[in-house]
Motif scaffolding. Structure first.
Motif, PDB file in Angstrom:
ATOM      1  N   ILE A 480      -7.835  -1.486   4.205  1.00 38.07           N
ATOM      2  CA  ILE A 480      -9.377  -0.551   4.449  1.00 38.07           C
ATOM      3  C   ILE A 480      -9.397   0.579   4.304  1.00 38.07           C
ATOM      4  N   TYR A 481     -10.557   1.638   4.158  1.00 38.59           N
ATOM      5  CA  TYR A 481     -10.905   2.977   4.493  1.00 38.59           C
ATOM      6  C   TYR A 481     -12.799   2.720   5.566  1.00 38.59           C
ATOM      7  N   ARG A 500      -9.480   0.160  -5.558  1.00 41.51           N
ATOM      8  CA  ARG A 500      -8.023  -0.137  -6.348  1.00 41.51           C
ATOM      9  C   ARG A 500      -8.288  -1.828  -6.446  1.00 41.51           C
ATOM     10  N   CYS A 501      -7.794  -2.283  -7.617  1.00 40.17           N
ATOM     11  CA  CYS A 501      -7.740  -3.854  -7.678  1.00 40.17           C
ATOM     12  C   CYS A 501      -5.939  -4.263  -6.981  1.00 40.17           C
ATOM     13  N   SER A 502      -6.498  -5.621  -6.648  1.00 41.22           N
ATOM     14  CA  SER A 502      -5.225  -5.846  -6.975  1.00 41.22           C
ATOM     15  C   SER A 502      -4.290  -6.371  -8.149  1.00 41.22           C
ATOM     16  N   ARG A 503      -3.008  -6.013  -8.509  1.00 44.81           N
ATOM     17  CA  ARG A 503      -2.555  -7.001  -9.892  1.00 44.81           C
ATOM     18  C   ARG A 503      -1.046  -6.601  -9.422  1.00 44.81           C
ATOM     19  N   ARG A 504      -0.029  -7.476 -10.213  1.00 46.15           N
ATOM     20  CA  ARG A 504       1.336  -7.890 -10.333  1.00 46.15           C
ATOM     21  C   ARG A 504       1.797  -6.575 -11.674  1.00 46.15           C
ATOM     22  N   ILE A 505       2.460  -5.659 -10.882  1.00 41.50           N
ATOM     23  CA  ILE A 505       3.206  -3.967 -11.761  1.00 41.50           C
ATOM     24  C   ILE A 505       4.459  -5.380 -12.284  1.00 41.50           C
ATOM     25  N   SER A 506       4.816  -4.494 -13.547  1.00 41.28           N
ATOM     26  CA  SER A 506       5.139  -5.685 -14.274  1.00 41.28           C
ATOM     27  C   SER A 506       6.844  -4.656 -14.622  1.00 41.28           C
ATOM     28  N   LEU A 550      -1.917  -3.371  -3.940  1.00 35.39           N
ATOM     29  CA  LEU A 550      -3.158  -4.045  -2.698  1.00 35.39           C
ATOM     30  C   LEU A 550      -4.354  -3.612  -2.986  1.00 35.39           C
ATOM     31  N   PRO A 551      -4.984  -4.750  -2.815  1.00 37.07           N
ATOM     32  CA  PRO A 551      -6.100  -4.349  -3.055  1.00 37.07           C
ATOM     33  C   PRO A 551      -6.972  -2.717  -1.936  1.00 37.07           C
ATOM     34  N   THR A 552      -7.272  -2.046  -2.153  1.00 40.69           N
ATOM     35  CA  THR A 552      -7.823  -0.823  -1.070  1.00 40.69           C
ATOM     36  C   THR A 552      -9.690  -0.542  -1.444  1.00 40.69           C
TER      37      THR A 552
END
Length: 807
Positions: A480-481, A500-506, A550-552
């Motif tokens: 969190i900023y 930036r959203c959460s998401r799995r990196i393949s 990670l969620p930013t």
């Protein structure tokens, strides 16, 4: 659409009112005050409610307060990484491309190449194994677009350097143009549909993949991709006209008469110094909209004068009413072209409400629940009017131009019995409030806010604080900023942004990133860095230790600096409204933090519009709960704890006319639904007054105080453009949040800090983002998984209306 544009962050009606009010303002531990301010300063940071936290956690807790309350501490803390990387910039948000303005276009170009490779792959699908990847591939394509568009849109609006603003704007334009191309690429839609219709493919998809596929199919449909070429062009033309006319409508909201010429003696009761500033030769030029008119309606003693001001204040410019009617008609035409009965039907299809009929049933049920409260409030105002010796204007009736005047009198009487309005602020330094939020999150969810020293070039202003969100079980889960202090040129509106959203990196992405990092050693040291452009990643133990981006998040507020600014030894002290605002925005952040999904289209706040405000509205309740106040609310000089009774008194005053406020929102919600029905299809382009007739029909049916003929206030209803057919959402989420607060967090004493309640809410509501139907989330939290709520629809909407909005 591949990029689910959210536009400007939702600014709820309450937030708007709080901003307007703010602009006008020229485990409970009992202990005695601890002596002098000097003594308190030495011990206050060591105060903790009963806790078995480790030494490192206690250190983070103290540091969190100090970085917000002590400018000198923050200066030293933020300088620790000054010479990291030899003093070279680490890039905005640690995005390695963004170390200089030109990097934005490089970032966009690199991302564009990644997008084009995915598009080519999707269009070339042939085998079942290929089609199994459809939802994930298109979700990643959407994520790549969002990476540039969301971040660039934020930077161009907040960064102080014009060169960076221009570069961000150019990158935004590049990706936005490409997004529009993709949204009309029929092959992508065709491949997704094929995949969804293949049983051997669909059966292998996770619930998230199925949800994302459905979302993307609907978004493609809403962009008219299934229409014939000539109809698709008509869709584009009407859509463009809607944007232009809607923008013009909002930009040109004005009264039919900008000023009223009045003899100054007619304004008795109003601040004489204020009247004098608008008076020349005995005549006052009173602006008919804005603060002067609002103040006059609250204070002018003469009822006939108030009536004249009221009429002018609620009569819109005729040309702008024409723009509104044009907007509403074009929206109705767009819906008809797309195969929907109305714009409301088209908009609500993927919301919890589903249909306009369900929205109306909710608003009518809520209106019925609220009616006795409004009746009591209006009777109180009428009694005040009857006792007013000056009043000879319809003494047995409460007129529209009487309500603000007698409400102001009633609240003035209440406030005179209470303490000074700024009394609470001394107990609400920004640092202690942030400390309190972290302590609350730790007790409920096992989450902590941990200060991190920013790297060179990581933030857009030296006042921005970086906080890492640490989960007791999962480790680092979000960034969190916090940009919370006022400064010249900064927007005053509080907001939450997902950068930036959460998401799995393949594994495929990691292979691609490894190749990239070997080619661009100057930018990325590892494939893990390259996979997320340098932003934070973490291995998720809840998903087999898969690597996640990670969620930013960015939180924006505009809190006033203390006298003396950053050089002052006094911390920033929040008003109670500012406290509530910060808790509200942190509710949005909490949703983004906990909604850590494998696919970004359903991450965090990317959920149905009428579900998105629920966590933030619920968080407002925690701001005033006694057990939560006991976690942090202490006098900034003496360290004495705040008596929760003082907060309760303040809340009673704030809620004194809550019924009227709810009725006002019901009226606007009803008007919004009527305007976005099929009715505008019958309006002719040259016709005037159609929207005014509809406005008065709604007020005559649902308002407790009649609206006088001749007004046309709808020309000031700017939310009609940004939130067409969804204005009910805020009331809807308030009703659900109130029920969750009562049934989950207030079931037992101390429930507001009960880990069991927090665990239930996190597991049933927060963790899903938009990957689970909102009704199932609500039913799960309320332990009603097999009832009417879980089914959703008109019956559930009506039940929510019956719950009412209380507190």
């Amino acid at each position: 659409m591949l990029k689910r544009l959210q536009g400007r962050p939702w600014t709820c009606p309450q937030c708007i009112r709080q901003q307007q009010r703010a602009s006008r303002r020229c485990l409970v531990t009992s202990s005695n005050a601890r002596g002098s301010a000097a003594t308190a300063a030495a011990v206050s940071d060591d105060y903790h409610p009963a806790s078995n936290a480790s030494t490192s956690i206690n250190h983070d807790d103290r540091t969190l307060r100090q970085i917000f309350d002590s400018p000198s501490f923050w200066k030293d803390f933020s300088a620790k990484n000054k010479y990291h990387h030899g003093g070279r910039s680490a890039g905005l948000f640690q995005n390695r491309y963004l170390t200089r303005p030109e990097g934005f276009q490089v970032f966009a170009d690199v991302t564009l190449q990644k997008c084009k490779r995915i598009v080519a792959r999707v269009l070339a699908y042939e085998s079942v194994e290929d089609y199994k990847k459809a939802a994930k591939d298109l979700d990643r394509l959407s994520d790549l677009l969002c990476r540039v568009i969301d971040l660039s849109d934020f930077v161009r609006s907040v960064h102080p350097d014009p060169r960076v603003q221009a570069a961000a704007n150019e990158a935004y334009g590049t990706m936005f143009e490409y997004m529009n191309v993709l949204n009309t690429t029929t092959g992508l839609n065709d491949q997704l549909k094929r995949a969804s219709k293949m049983p051997e493919v669909y059966s292998t998809w996770s619930e998230e993949e199925k949800t994302v596929a459905a979302i993307l199919e609907k978004d493609f449909s809403k962009s008219a991709i299934d229409l014939a070429e000539n109809e698709r062009q008509a869709f584009v033309d009407i859509s463009n006209e809607i944007v232009q006319v809607g923008t013009d409508f909002v930009d040109n909201m004005a009264a039919a008469s900008p000023y009223l010429k009045l003899e100054s003696t007619r304004l008795n009761g109003m601040d004489p110094m204020f009247v004098r500033s608008m008076t020349r030769w005995g005549n006052t030029s009173l602006p008919t909209v804005g603060m002067p008119a609002t103040l006059a309606l609250r204070t002018v003693e003469d009822a006939d004068t108030r009536r004249e001001i009221y009429m002018a204040n609620r009569t819109s410019d005729q040309q702008n009413l024409h723009r509104l009617e044009q907007l509403l008609k074009r929206r109705a035409e767009l819906a008809k072209l797309s195969g929907y009965e109305s714009f409301a039907h088209m908009t609500l299809a993927d919301k919890m409400a589903k249909t306009p009929e369900a929205v109306t049933s909710f608003l009518e049920a809520l209106s019925a629940d609220n009616a006795p409260r409004v009746k009591r409030e209006m009777q109180e105002l009428l009694e005040l009017k009857k006792s007013d010796a000056r009043s000879n204007n319809f003494p047995t009736d409460l007129n529209a131009w009487d309500r603000d005047y007698y409400t102001a009198q009633l609240l003035s009487n209440e406030r005179s019995k209470a303490r000074a309005p700024d009394f609470l602020s001394a107990y609400l330094s920004l640092g202690t409030v942030m400390q309190g939020l972290s302590r609350l999150f730790h007790r409920l969810y096992g989450l902590r806010l941990v200060p991190r020293e920013p790297l060179p070039g990581e933030t857009w202003n030296q006042d921005v604080r970086r906080l890492d969100v640490i989960d007791d079980n999962e480790g680092h889960i979000a960034v969190i900023y916090c940009d919370l202090f006022e400064r010249s040129g900064k927007s005053p509106n509080p907001a939450h942004f997902t950068l930036r959203c959460s998401r799995r990196i393949s594994d495929e992405e990691m292979q691609e990133a490894a190749e990239m990092s070997s080619q661009t050693n100057a930018l990325f040291g590892t494939a893990q860095e390259a996979a997320n452009d340098g932003l934070a990643t973490h291995f998720n133990p809840r998903d087999g230790n898969a690597l996640y981006q990670l969620p930013t998040i960015a939180l924006i507020c505009d809190f006033a600096l203390p006298p003396g600014g950053q050089q002052s030894n006094r911390p920033t002290l929040l008003t109670f409204r500012e406290l509530t605002t910060l808790f509200h925005e942190m509710g949005h952040a909490l949703h983004s933090i906990c909604g850590r999904t494998a696919l970004q289209n359903v991450s965090g706040t990317r959920c149905a519009t009428d579900f998105a405000e629920l966590p933030s509205v619920l968080m407002e309740n925690f701001a005033s709960a006694p057990e939560v106040l006991g976690l942090y609310a202490r006098h900034w000089e003496t360290d004495a704890p705040l008596d929760p009774e003082r907060v309760r008194e303040r809340l009673e005053i704030d809620r004194r006319m809550a019924g009227a406020e709810i009725e006002s929102q019901v009226l606007l919600g009803m008007l919004d639904q009527q305007y976005h029905s099929s009715l505008p299809l019958s309006w002719t382009d040259g016709e005037h007054g159609a929207s005014t007739k509809l406005y008065h029909n709604v007020w005559n049916k649902y308002s407790s105080v009649p609206e006088p003929a001749g007004t046309s206030w709808q020309g000031f209803f700017g939310h009609l453009f940004g939130y067409g057919a969804t204005y009910y959402s805020y009331l809807f989420d308030r009703a659900i949040a109130g029920k969750v607060w009562r049934d989950v967090f207030q079931r037992q004493r101390g429930g507001a800090i009960d880990p069991e309640a927090g665990g239930l809410f996190r597991e049933e509501m927060l963790r899903w983002g938009g990957g689970r139907d909102g009704w199932r989330c609500v039913a799960g939290a309320l332990r009603d998984k097999d009832g009417v709520l879980a089914e959703g629809g008109k019956g559930a909407m009506k039940d929510v209306g019956r719950w009412g909005v209380h507190g």
